[in-house]
Design a protein around this motif. Structure first.
Motif, PDB file in Angstrom:
ATOM      1  N   GLU A  81       0.845  -1.193   0.000  1.00  0.00           N
ATOM      2  CA  GLU A  81       0.000   0.000   0.000  1.00  0.00           C
ATOM      3  C   GLU A  81       0.883   1.246   0.000  1.00  0.00           C
ATOM      4  OE1 GLU A  81      -3.517   2.031   2.729  1.00  0.00           O
ATOM      5  OE2 GLU A  81      -2.768   0.031   3.189  1.00  0.00           O
ATOM      6  N   PRO A  82       0.632   2.202  -0.894  1.00  0.00           N
ATOM      7  CA  PRO A  82       1.501   3.377  -0.977  1.00  0.00           C
ATOM      8  C   PRO A  82       1.360   4.291   0.234  1.00  0.00           C
ATOM      9  CG  PRO A  82      -0.377   3.615  -2.445  1.00  0.00           C
ATOM     10  CD  PRO A  82      -0.416   2.211  -1.931  1.00  0.00           C
ATOM     11  N   LEU A  83       2.385   5.129   0.418  1.00  0.00           N
ATOM     12  CA  LEU A  83       2.381   6.108   1.494  1.00  0.00           C
ATOM     13  C   LEU A  83       1.714   7.393   1.023  1.00  0.00           C
ATOM     14  CD1 LEU A  83       6.076   5.733   2.736  1.00  0.00           C
ATOM     15  CD2 LEU A  83       4.042   4.592   3.646  1.00  0.00           C
ATOM     16  N   ASP A  84       1.187   8.141   1.990  1.00  0.00           N
ATOM     17  CA  ASP A  84       0.651   9.471   1.692  1.00  0.00           C
ATOM     18  C   ASP A  84       1.727  10.536   1.777  1.00  0.00           C
ATOM     19  OD1 ASP A  84      -2.333   8.920   1.461  1.00  0.00           O
ATOM     20  OD2 ASP A  84      -1.898   8.034   3.411  1.00  0.00           O
ATOM     21  N   GLY A  85       2.762  10.248   2.524  1.00  0.00           N
ATOM     22  CA  GLY A  85       3.847  11.212   2.654  1.00  0.00           C
ATOM     23  C   GLY A  85       5.024  10.592   3.376  1.00  0.00           C
ATOM     24  N   ALA A 232       5.531  21.666  11.064  1.00  0.00           N
ATOM     25  CA  ALA A 232       5.433  20.308  10.515  1.00  0.00           C
ATOM     26  C   ALA A 232       4.022  19.744  10.731  1.00  0.00           C
ATOM     27  CB  ALA A 232       6.474  19.406  11.156  1.00  0.00           C
ATOM     28  N   HIS A 233       3.452  20.003  11.897  1.00  0.00           N
ATOM     29  CA  HIS A 233       2.085  19.546  12.197  1.00  0.00           C
ATOM     30  C   HIS A 233       1.100  20.106  11.170  1.00  0.00           C
ATOM     31  CE1 HIS A 233      -1.651  18.881  14.436  1.00  0.00           C
ATOM     32  NE2 HIS A 233      -1.873  20.181  14.334  1.00  0.00           N
ATOM     33  N   GLU A 234       1.209  21.370  10.849  1.00  0.00           N
ATOM     34  CA  GLU A 234       0.300  22.001   9.891  1.00  0.00           C
ATOM     35  C   GLU A 234       0.497  21.423   8.496  1.00  0.00           C
ATOM     36  OE1 GLU A 234       1.274  26.084  10.497  1.00  0.00           O
ATOM     37  OE2 GLU A 234      -0.021  26.294  12.263  1.00  0.00           O
ATOM     38  N   GLU A 235       1.753  21.125   8.114  1.00  0.00           N
ATOM     39  CA  GLU A 235       2.006  20.526   6.812  1.00  0.00           C
ATOM     40  C   GLU A 235       1.437  19.105   6.749  1.00  0.00           C
ATOM     41  OE1 GLU A 235       6.076  20.793   5.697  1.00  0.00           O
ATOM     42  OE2 GLU A 235       6.140  22.977   5.825  1.00  0.00           O
ATOM     43  N   LEU A 236       1.517  18.384   7.850  1.00  0.00           N
ATOM     44  CA  LEU A 236       0.944  17.037   7.893  1.00  0.00           C
ATOM     45  C   LEU A 236      -0.570  17.085   7.745  1.00  0.00           C
ATOM     46  CD1 LEU A 236       3.117  15.481  10.730  1.00  0.00           C
ATOM     47  CD2 LEU A 236       3.093  14.769   8.343  1.00  0.00           C
ATOM     48  N   LEU A 237      -1.197  18.068   8.349  1.00  0.00           N
ATOM     49  CA  LEU A 237      -2.649  18.208   8.209  1.00  0.00           C
ATOM     50  C   LEU A 237      -3.056  18.434   6.762  1.00  0.00           C
ATOM     51  CD1 LEU A 237      -3.676  20.424  11.287  1.00  0.00           C
ATOM     52  CD2 LEU A 237      -4.130  17.984  10.921  1.00  0.00           C
ATOM     53  N   ARG A 238      -2.212  19.120   5.998  1.00  0.00           N
ATOM     54  CA  ARG A 238      -2.537  19.409   4.600  1.00  0.00           C
ATOM     55  C   ARG A 238      -2.359  18.190   3.696  1.00  0.00           C
ATOM     56  NH1 ARG A 238      -0.278  24.572   5.971  1.00  0.00           N
ATOM     57  NH2 ARG A 238       1.813  24.026   5.211  1.00  0.00           N
TER      58      ARG A 238
END
Length: 240
Positions: A81-85, A232-238
């Motif tokens: 299964e591919p990663l999202d990031g 980093a948290h905000e970038e992960l949310l996006r």
């Protein structure tokens, strides 16, 4: 969301998984963290910037995108299964290390700068990660799936932020102050009496995991007091 993690060592992975896991869950996002580097088994090496840069060298953009984002063959321990990031992490305390600067100069013809302000140090770490990951060779969309995470000065600052009251700018902690603040927090958390000064930070994986799990519920304090963690948290949310 499936998130691959490439970080300096096991203690950093525990901080990433526990603290980001909590803040993302609080925002309504379920995340599965997959350790790409280190492997988080008994063969995991001691932490260090070389582990991250070697992983990036061994996984250039073309193979990285195919293998991790398009469901390519990971190997026996990973699903297809591919990663999202992919979250890439380095501590900013490496800036100024002669061996680090020499490596970046030799491998990438990159001259490392050594700023003093916390946000500028974080910017330099992200620039290093972008260069080593060769993000200029991929599309904007694929660039956005790489979360460049600078811990200022190290992920121990996140641990102190999750533990210590009252709040302060924990990204200003460095050197002996950071070592003593973290080790005092670790000792107190375990029911022991702190005994500073400490010669170095304890890097036992099991001990760090227990600390991070115990204080994950205070991860919102890290968001509030560590600007680079918040970024980093905000970038992960996006990503979702």
């Amino acid at each position: 969301m499936r998130l691959g993690v490439v970080c300096e060592g096991p203690t950093d992975f525990h901080a990433i998984e526990c603290f980001f896991g909590y803040t993302l869950q609080a925002a309504g996002k379920e995340v599965e963290f997959i350790a790409l580097q280190p492997k988080m088994d008994n063969s995991a090496p001691e932490g260090g910037w070389g582990n991250v840069l070697l992983w990036l060298k061994n996984n250039p953009p073309s193979s990285r995108l195919q293998q991790f984002f398009k469901g390519g063959l990971f190997g026996g321990e990973f699903s297809l299964e591919p990663l999202d990031g992919i979250l890439l992490q380095l501590d900013s305390d490496i800036l100024g290390e002669p061996s680090f600067s020499a490596y970046m100069q030799k491998e990438y013809d990159y001259v490392v700068s050594v700023p003093t302000l916390a946000d500028e140090r974080a910017d330099e770490v992200r620039s290093v990660l972008s260069t080593a990951a060769k993000l200029s060779e991929v599309t904007k969309a694929d660039q956005s799936r790489h979360i460049l995470t600078a811990a200022v000065e190290s992920t121990e600052a996140w641990c102190v932020a999750a533990f210590k009251r009252p709040p302060q700018d924990f990204e200003l902690l460095a050197g002996q102050d950071l070592i003593d603040c973290f080790m005092c927090a670790l000792a107190t958390s375990e029911g022991n009496v702190p005994d500073p000064p400490y010669a170095k930070v304890d890097k036992q994986s099991k001990r760090r995991r227990q600390f991070c799990e115990s204080h994950a519920g205070s991860s919102e304090r890290i968001v509030e007091t560590c600007a680079q963690f918040r970024k980093a948290h905000e970038e992960l949310l996006r990503l979702t």
